[in-house]
Scaffold this motif. Structure first.
Motif, PDB file in Angstrom:
ATOM      1  N   ALA A  17       1.049  -1.245   0.122  1.00 15.67           N
ATOM      2  CA  ALA A  17      -0.031  -0.082  -0.329  1.00 15.67           C
ATOM      3  C   ALA A  17       0.696   1.778  -0.002  1.00 15.67           C
ATOM      4  O   ALA A  17      -0.104   2.431  -0.403  1.00 15.67           O
ATOM      5  CB  ALA A  17      -0.790  -0.024   1.416  1.00 15.67           C
ATOM      6  N   ARG A  18       1.751   1.334   0.331  1.00 16.61           N
ATOM      7  CA  ARG A  18       3.040   2.330   0.808  1.00 16.61           C
ATOM      8  C   ARG A  18       3.267   2.645  -0.685  1.00 16.61           C
ATOM      9  O   ARG A  18       3.684   3.096  -0.728  1.00 16.61           O
ATOM     10  CB  ARG A  18       3.861   2.652   1.541  1.00 16.61           C
ATOM     11  N   ARG A  19       3.672   1.830  -1.334  1.00 16.56           N
ATOM     12  CA  ARG A  19       4.532   2.121  -2.966  1.00 16.56           C
ATOM     13  C   ARG A  19       3.493   2.252  -3.469  1.00 16.56           C
ATOM     14  O   ARG A  19       2.871   1.830  -3.916  1.00 16.56           O
ATOM     15  CB  ARG A  19       4.847   0.493  -2.594  1.00 16.56           C
ATOM     16  N   ALA A  20       3.784   2.840  -4.658  1.00 15.40           N
ATOM     17  CA  ALA A  20       3.117   3.144  -6.014  1.00 15.40           C
ATOM     18  C   ALA A  20       2.750   2.012  -6.893  1.00 15.40           C
ATOM     19  O   ALA A  20       2.941   0.638  -5.993  1.00 15.40           O
ATOM     20  CB  ALA A  20       4.038   3.345  -7.620  1.00 15.40           C
ATOM     21  N   THR A  21       1.478   2.225  -7.622  1.00 10.59           N
ATOM     22  CA  THR A  21       0.483   1.194  -7.643  1.00 10.59           C
ATOM     23  C   THR A  21       1.255  -0.018  -8.514  1.00 10.59           C
ATOM     24  O   THR A  21       0.903  -0.988  -8.684  1.00 10.59           O
ATOM     25  CB  THR A  21      -0.559   2.177  -8.688  1.00 10.59           C
ATOM     26  N   ARG A  60      -5.354 -10.851  -4.174  1.00  9.41           N
ATOM     27  CA  ARG A  60      -5.179  -9.623  -3.552  1.00  9.41           C
ATOM     28  C   ARG A  60      -3.582  -8.860  -4.232  1.00  9.41           C
ATOM     29  O   ARG A  60      -3.470  -7.833  -3.774  1.00  9.41           O
ATOM     30  CB  ARG A  60      -5.256  -9.834  -2.854  1.00  9.41           C
ATOM     31  N   ILE A  61      -2.665 -10.024  -4.580  1.00  9.74           N
ATOM     32  CA  ILE A  61      -1.509  -9.977  -4.985  1.00  9.74           C
ATOM     33  C   ILE A  61      -1.023 -10.726  -5.597  1.00  9.74           C
ATOM     34  O   ILE A  61      -2.131 -11.492  -6.267  1.00  9.74           O
ATOM     35  CB  ILE A  61       0.123  -9.796  -3.483  1.00  9.74           C
ATOM     36  N   ARG A  83       3.926  -8.123  -5.796  1.00 15.71           N
ATOM     37  CA  ARG A  83       2.668  -6.529  -6.933  1.00 15.71           C
ATOM     38  C   ARG A  83       1.231  -6.605  -6.239  1.00 15.71           C
ATOM     39  O   ARG A  83       0.503  -7.521  -5.914  1.00 15.71           O
ATOM     40  CB  ARG A  83       2.963  -6.389  -7.873  1.00 15.71           C
ATOM     41  N   ARG A  84       0.794  -5.289  -5.924  1.00 19.25           N
ATOM     42  CA  ARG A  84      -0.493  -5.339  -5.835  1.00 19.25           C
ATOM     43  C   ARG A  84      -1.427  -5.978  -7.094  1.00 19.25           C
ATOM     44  O   ARG A  84      -0.899  -6.239  -8.213  1.00 19.25           O
ATOM     45  CB  ARG A  84      -1.327  -3.748  -6.007  1.00 19.25           C
ATOM     46  N   VAL A  89      -6.073  -4.783  -1.734  1.00 14.83           N
ATOM     47  CA  VAL A  89      -7.237  -3.754  -0.654  1.00 14.83           C
ATOM     48  C   VAL A  89      -6.459  -3.531   0.400  1.00 14.83           C
ATOM     49  O   VAL A  89      -6.122  -4.593   1.334  1.00 14.83           O
ATOM     50  CB  VAL A  89      -8.599  -4.454  -0.591  1.00 14.83           C
ATOM     51  N   ALA A  90      -5.261  -2.664   0.858  1.00 12.45           N
ATOM     52  CA  ALA A  90      -4.847  -2.416   1.702  1.00 12.45           C
ATOM     53  C   ALA A  90      -5.086  -3.129   3.201  1.00 12.45           C
ATOM     54  O   ALA A  90      -6.356  -2.306   3.594  1.00 12.45           O
ATOM     55  CB  ALA A  90      -3.736  -0.744   1.662  1.00 12.45           C
ATOM     56  N   SER A  91      -4.337  -3.408   3.818  1.00 17.67           N
ATOM     57  CA  SER A  91      -5.224  -4.033   5.871  1.00 17.67           C
ATOM     58  C   SER A  91      -5.092  -2.632   5.801  1.00 17.67           C
ATOM     59  O   SER A  91      -4.995  -1.489   5.740  1.00 17.67           O
ATOM     60  CB  SER A  91      -3.805  -4.632   5.716  1.00 17.67           C
ATOM     61  N   GLU A  92      -6.586  -2.849   7.033  1.00 17.41           N
ATOM     62  CA  GLU A  92      -6.811  -1.986   8.174  1.00 17.41           C
ATOM     63  C   GLU A  92      -5.801  -1.371   8.786  1.00 17.41           C
ATOM     64  O   GLU A  92      -5.550  -2.169   9.627  1.00 17.41           O
ATOM     65  CB  GLU A  92      -8.160  -1.997   8.500  1.00 17.41           C
TER      66      GLU A  92
END
Length: 92
Positions: A17-21, A60-61, A83-84, A89-92
């Motif tokens: 989630a912190r990285r570029a798409t 999810r990845i 990779r995404r 979906v980013a974890s909460e």
């Protein structure tokens, strides 16, 4: 520290989630984020790959090698990247 699959999943999704798409991470990035010492993170790698395969089955990845998408249900050897996926979906 006793690292669970939930810890691994959360860390993996947070790093992505912190990285570029379009960016990828190495599974060892996850292991190192969870356990700083070399012996500890290296021992964690099979569990990291197991969680990655499950998340890839859920789309999810994505697991890639040399830029090619790998089937998470096949036997995967050698260096991989994460990779995404289409259902990321980013974890909460």
């Amino acid at each position: 520290m006793n690292v669970t699959s939930v810890d691994i999943e959360k860390c993996m999704l947070e790093l992505l989630a912190r990285r570029a798409t379009t960016a990828s991470i190495c599974p060892s990035d996850v292991a190192r984020a969870l356990l700083g010492d070399e012996t500890g993170w290296r021992a964690l790698m099979p569990s990291i790959r197991q969680v990655a395969a499950r998340l890839a089955c859920e789309e999810r990845i994505l697991i890639t090698q040399g830029g090619a998408r790998l089937d998470p249900e096949s036997s995967i050897h050698g260096p991989i990247r994460l990779r995404r996926g289409p259902r990321f979906v980013a974890s909460e």
